[in-house]
Motif scaffolding. Structure first.
Motif, PDB file in Angstrom:
ATOM      1  N   SER A  18       1.074  23.023 -34.201  1.00  0.00           N
ATOM      2  CA  SER A  18       1.013  22.914 -32.742  1.00  0.00           C
ATOM      3  C   SER A  18      -0.271  23.519 -32.180  1.00  0.00           C
ATOM      4  CB  SER A  18       2.244  23.540 -32.090  1.00  0.00           C
ATOM      5  OG  SER A  18       2.360  24.897 -32.446  1.00  0.00           O
ATOM      6  N   THR A  20      -3.213  23.665 -33.634  1.00  0.00           N
ATOM      7  CA  THR A  20      -4.309  22.745 -33.947  1.00  0.00           C
ATOM      8  C   THR A  20      -4.271  21.550 -32.997  1.00  0.00           C
ATOM      9  OG1 THR A  20      -4.292  23.406 -36.268  1.00  0.00           O
ATOM     10  CG2 THR A  20      -5.342  21.300 -35.748  1.00  0.00           C
ATOM     11  N   LEU A  21      -3.096  20.991 -32.800  1.00  0.00           N
ATOM     12  CA  LEU A  21      -2.964  19.854 -31.890  1.00  0.00           C
ATOM     13  C   LEU A  21      -3.303  20.257 -30.457  1.00  0.00           C
ATOM     14  CD1 LEU A  21       0.226  18.124 -33.294  1.00  0.00           C
ATOM     15  CD2 LEU A  21      -2.152  17.376 -33.533  1.00  0.00           C
ATOM     16  N   GLU A  22      -2.925  21.472 -30.062  1.00  0.00           N
ATOM     17  CA  GLU A  22      -3.261  21.953 -28.729  1.00  0.00           C
ATOM     18  C   GLU A  22      -4.772  22.077 -28.560  1.00  0.00           C
ATOM     19  OE1 GLU A  22      -1.062  25.586 -28.156  1.00  0.00           O
ATOM     20  OE2 GLU A  22       0.862  24.526 -28.168  1.00  0.00           O
ATOM     21  N   ASP A  25      -6.022  18.498 -28.230  1.00  0.00           N
ATOM     22  CA  ASP A  25      -5.587  17.930 -26.954  1.00  0.00           C
ATOM     23  C   ASP A  25      -6.294  18.567 -25.758  1.00  0.00           C
ATOM     24  OD1 ASP A  25      -3.890  16.207 -28.263  1.00  0.00           O
ATOM     25  OD2 ASP A  25      -2.075  17.363 -27.842  1.00  0.00           O
ATOM     26  N   ASP A 105       1.129  16.304 -41.074  1.00  0.00           N
ATOM     27  CA  ASP A 105       0.047  16.966 -40.344  1.00  0.00           C
ATOM     28  C   ASP A 105      -1.250  16.174 -40.499  1.00  0.00           C
ATOM     29  OD1 ASP A 105       1.961  18.903 -39.923  1.00  0.00           O
ATOM     30  OD2 ASP A 105       1.104  20.319 -41.356  1.00  0.00           O
ATOM     31  N   LEU A 108      -1.425  13.157 -38.375  1.00  0.00           N
ATOM     32  CA  LEU A 108      -1.688  13.450 -36.967  1.00  0.00           C
ATOM     33  C   LEU A 108      -3.116  13.940 -36.699  1.00  0.00           C
ATOM     34  CD1 LEU A 108       1.662  15.255 -36.089  1.00  0.00           C
ATOM     35  CD2 LEU A 108       0.971  12.942 -35.419  1.00  0.00           C
ATOM     36  N   ILE A 109      -3.691  14.674 -37.633  1.00  0.00           N
ATOM     37  CA  ILE A 109      -4.970  15.340 -37.395  1.00  0.00           C
ATOM     38  C   ILE A 109      -6.169  14.563 -37.936  1.00  0.00           C
ATOM     39  CG2 ILE A 109      -6.324  17.408 -37.936  1.00  0.00           C
ATOM     40  CD1 ILE A 109      -3.657  18.930 -37.995  1.00  0.00           C
TER      41      ILE A 109
END
Length: 149
Positions: A18, A20-22, A25, A105, A108-109
């Motif tokens: 989360s 990393t995604l934050e 984003d 992961d 997604l990344i």
């Protein structure tokens, strides 16, 4: 879709990414500003027709609420934001650390980090470029370093 891929290569469950995604984003406008115009300019096979390029540009300009011309003028700012975000990313586990398997992961990344390789001169920290190159090698996908703009 059931016929695609190797059924013996199962995608592992991911861990908590989360943060990393934050990070990604939080600068999505900058990332999209860097990538959308380049996605057309590098002439990938999906944009062989002018109508395909026009459709993509129309949709993406609406998404980022600015023209490609405007976003191209903002490149230094977007590049700076992307570089700062990349430096702040924690070290991502590479497939070799997990039996040469991918996790959700990675699904997604990886695409975003891989696409950032189309930005010529973008300072990508060694731990991020190592991750991108490792996943690219395992998946048989390519990076854009050679065609970066």
């Amino acid at each position: 879709m059931d016929e695609l891929g190797n059924l013996e290569r199962v995608i592992r469950t991911g861990v908590d990414i989360s943060t990393t995604l934050e990070c990604i984003d939080s600068i999505l406008l900058a990332i999209n500003g860097l990538l959308f115009p380049r996605s057309v300019a590098i002439s990938p096979p999906e944009f062989v027709t002018q109508s395909g390029r026009d459709y993509f540009q129309l949709r993406k300009e609406a998404m980022i609420e600015r023209s490609f011309e405007q976003v191209l003028e903002e490149i230094p700012l977007h590049k700076q934001s992307a570089e700062k975000m990349l430096v702040g990313l924690k070290v991502l586990p590479i497939p070799a650390d997990n039996g040469n398997t991918l996790s959700w992961d990675d699904v997604l990344i990886y695409p975003t980090l891989r696409n950032l390789t189309m930005v010529k001169g973008l300072a990508m920290p060694p731990h991020v470029s190592h991750y991108v190159e490792s996943v690219a090698a395992l998946t048989g996908t390519y990076t854009y370093y050679d065609s970066a703009l």
